[in-house]
Design a protein around this motif. Structure first.
Motif, PDB file in Angstrom:
ATOM      1  N   TRP A  88       0.923  -1.160  -0.237  1.00  0.00           N
ATOM      2  CA  TRP A  88       0.125   0.055   0.036  1.00  0.00           C
ATOM      3  C   TRP A  88       1.084   1.172   0.011  1.00  0.00           C
ATOM      4  N   GLU A  89       1.888   1.005   0.768  1.00  0.00           N
ATOM      5  CA  GLU A  89       2.654   2.396   0.894  1.00  0.00           C
ATOM      6  C   GLU A  89       3.587   2.598  -0.362  1.00  0.00           C
ATOM      7  N   GLY A  90       3.926   1.451  -0.832  1.00  0.00           N
ATOM      8  CA  GLY A  90       5.072   1.535  -2.195  1.00  0.00           C
ATOM      9  C   GLY A  90       3.810   2.060  -3.236  1.00  0.00           C
ATOM     10  N   SER A  91       2.614   1.521  -3.433  1.00  0.00           N
ATOM     11  CA  SER A  91       1.829   1.925  -4.462  1.00  0.00           C
ATOM     12  C   SER A  91       1.597   3.290  -4.516  1.00  0.00           C
ATOM     13  N   ARG A  92       1.576   3.954  -3.328  1.00  0.00           N
ATOM     14  CA  ARG A  92       1.331   5.531  -3.116  1.00  0.00           C
ATOM     15  C   ARG A  92       2.457   6.290  -3.767  1.00  0.00           C
ATOM     16  N   LYS A  93       3.441   5.704  -3.967  1.00  0.00           N
ATOM     17  CA  LYS A  93       4.676   6.392  -4.398  1.00  0.00           C
ATOM     18  C   LYS A  93       4.977   6.366  -5.831  1.00  0.00           C
ATOM     19  N   LEU A  94       4.349   5.387  -6.423  1.00  0.00           N
ATOM     20  CA  LEU A  94       4.515   4.993  -7.729  1.00  0.00           C
ATOM     21  C   LEU A  94       4.001   6.021  -8.752  1.00  0.00           C
ATOM     22  N   PRO A  95       4.501   6.466  -9.813  1.00  0.00           N
ATOM     23  CA  PRO A  95       3.860   7.385 -10.539  1.00  0.00           C
ATOM     24  C   PRO A  95       2.920   6.828 -11.477  1.00  0.00           C
ATOM     25  N   LEU A  96       2.975   5.447 -11.517  1.00  0.00           N
ATOM     26  CA  LEU A  96       1.928   4.911 -12.541  1.00  0.00           C
ATOM     27  C   LEU A  96       1.352   3.864 -11.686  1.00  0.00           C
ATOM     28  N   TRP A  97       0.195   2.993 -12.119  1.00  0.00           N
ATOM     29  CA  TRP A  97      -0.279   1.844 -11.768  1.00  0.00           C
ATOM     30  C   TRP A  97      -0.896   1.798 -10.387  1.00  0.00           C
ATOM     31  N   ARG A  98      -1.124   2.959  -9.705  1.00  0.00           N
ATOM     32  CA  ARG A  98      -1.508   3.083  -8.395  1.00  0.00           C
ATOM     33  C   ARG A  98      -2.842   2.656  -8.528  1.00  0.00           C
ATOM     34  N   ASP A  99      -3.733   2.656  -9.365  1.00  0.00           N
ATOM     35  CA  ASP A  99      -5.206   2.108  -9.371  1.00  0.00           C
ATOM     36  C   ASP A  99      -5.044   0.608  -9.550  1.00  0.00           C
ATOM     37  N   HIS A 100      -3.821  -0.113  -9.626  1.00  0.00           N
ATOM     38  CA  HIS A 100      -3.995  -1.332  -9.885  1.00  0.00           C
ATOM     39  C   HIS A 100      -4.075  -2.213  -8.399  1.00  0.00           C
TER      40      HIS A 100
END
Lengths: 139, 327
Positions: A88-100
């Motif tokens: 969850w924390e990592g996905s918030r930092k990604l420029p893409l694919w957060r909605d995945h």
């Protein structure tokens, strides 16, 4: 649904040799070192905040179980941070694919264990879906 | 969360209720369910005895699936025995002990034995139980199982695509824990479960009502509450030790210090009554949260207290849930 049942395994050739073997070695070396990768052969790292879901002791592909401790550690291996808290924390930092993180991931194809996900991506072997897996969803 | 192309939703489901519990939910009743740890006895009467105190007190009884990773009577068998005794059953399916073949076989078998409510979950780790050396399966996760159950029911097919002769008819439920990290992701996970096929949710034990309020508000923002009935989990502690046990031994449960202090500060003889007071206060609070469609009561060796909580909360008499006759 008039689809006929395909009983053939996904197309592949047996034991990797030559270039395929080299690819497998490179993938294993790098991803094990960087992500503690478990070589499931159907990589969804980019959909899970670059936190490998196969490290989860319950192999959960769709989010955390209900047992995460209040401090965010894993219920099975308390010395480890919950893979899905990291995701969850990592996905918030990604420029893409957060909605995945909201996507429903399909069940694991256990035949792909110890194969190269890079090769499976190119050959589309990792796109195998059982006929009764409904990708469109309900609700 | 994507809408199904057929525009189907749990609340606007077909007018024919799938189960007694479903009928009450469709009617908008505030439902009461309770958890029954199945027995360790081969005597069929043991199940009815264990559930006797819940008869007429709750609308449906959850038969747990090897709860806390200890083997007990199979939930499918226990559910069948409850139905025979005229008690509506909810059959739990955990992904720990069976792979996708076993789970599908048991979903179908349970339906054949008269089960009309199922709840799909991941399951506790084997390390929590009395067989820590066992191989946990986790072939599929709870979200996979929800979609498989929904596909079996709605499309009449196994995961493989193979056709069922007669599809099962059951209401499909899931669990969610609004109280454990990653807190911000939990409402989205609820959305994933609904998308996968869940029609009702039983939450983990709620002591921290504020967290549940925030979770429900977020779920409402995401547009999820029109698609699902949420039953708030409420625990009735028997003693201060019960509260310590939940805080220290059961992963994923948020027991605020105030709760432990309150029971600790009560004389041992009065702790059972104080536990009931505490549960009543939580029931009262969760009832006021928009979108909460009922409560799911849990306790440890304190079944009598459930009847007391339901009665004193003003939730008696329960409307009749006619358990389904076994075909």
């Amino acid at each position: 649904m008039a689809r006929t049942l395909d009983r053939r395994p996904p197309p592949t050739s047996p034991s990797p040799k030559g270039f395929r073997k080299a690819l497998l070695l490179v993938e294993r070396q790098t991803k094990e070192a960087v992500y503690d990768c478990r070589m499931c052969g159907q990589c969804i790292l980019h959909s899970t905040g670059m936190s490998c879901p196969m490290r989860c002791p319950k192999n959960l592909r769709n989010g955390p179980c209900g047992g995460t401790f209040q401090d965010g550690s894993c219920e099975v291996v308390p010395s480890m941070k919950c893979v899905w808290v990291q995701a969850w924390e990592g996905s918030r930092k990604l420029p893409l694919w957060r909605d995945h993180m909201e996507h429903v991931e399909r069940p694991v194809d256990w035949r792909l264990q110890e194969t190269s996900s890079w090769e499976n991506l190119v050959t589309r072997r990792d796109r195998y879906v059982p006929d009764g897996w409904d990708e469109r969803g309900h609700g | 969360v994507t809408e199904g192309p057929d525009g189907s939703s749990a609340v606007a489901a077909d007018p024919e209720p799938l189960s007694g519990l479903h009928r009450l939910l469709l009617r908008g009743e505030f439902v009461v369910t309770a958890e029954l740890e199945t027995t360790d006895s081969a005597d069929p009467a043991s199940i009815e005895r264990a559930a006797q105190g819940l008869r007429g007190t709750v609308d449906a009884v959850n038969c747990t699936d090897n709860s806390a990773a200890h083997p007990h009577v199979a939930p499918m068998a226990a559910s069948h025995l409850l139905l025979d005794a005229g008690i509506e059953a909810i059959t739990q399916f955990a992904c720990r002990d069976r792979n996708r073949l076993g789970l599908q076989a048991d979903l179908l078998g349970a339906a054949a034995l008269g089960v009309r409510n199922v709840v799909c979950m991941t399951g506790d780790d084997v390390g929590a139980g009395d067989h820590p050396e066992a191989k946990p399966l986790y072939d599929i996760d709870a979200i996979h199982l929800l979609r498989i159950a929904r596909t079996m029911r709605d499309d009449g097919r196994y995961l493989s695509g193979r056709q069922l002769t007669d599809p099962p008819r059951f209401l499909i439920g899931a669990v969610e824990n609004p109280f454990a990290p990653p807190i911000d992701f939990r409402p989205m996970r609820l959305g994933k479960k609904i998308e996968a096929g869940a029609e009702f949710i039983q939450t983990q034990i709620c002591f921290n009502v504020e967290k549940l309020r925030i979770f429900m508000a977020r779920a409402a923002d995401l547009g999820l509450l029109e698609h699902v009935w949420v039953l708030a989990g409420v625990f009735v502690p028997r003693s201060a030790r019960g509260a310590w046990y939940l805080r220290d031994m059961v992963p994923g449960i948020d027991v605020p210090d105030a709760v432990v202090r309150r029971l600790d500060g009560t004389l041992p003889d009065a702790q059972r009554a104080e536990g009931i007071e505490l549960a009543l206060e939580i029931v009262e609070e969760v009832r006021s949260i928009p979108g909460i469609a009922g409560i799911h009561l849990m306790t440890i060796r304190n079944e009598g207290a459930i009847a007391e909580v339901v009665e004193r909360a003003g939730l008696l008499p329960r409307p009749a849930t006619v358990a389904h006759p076994v075909a």
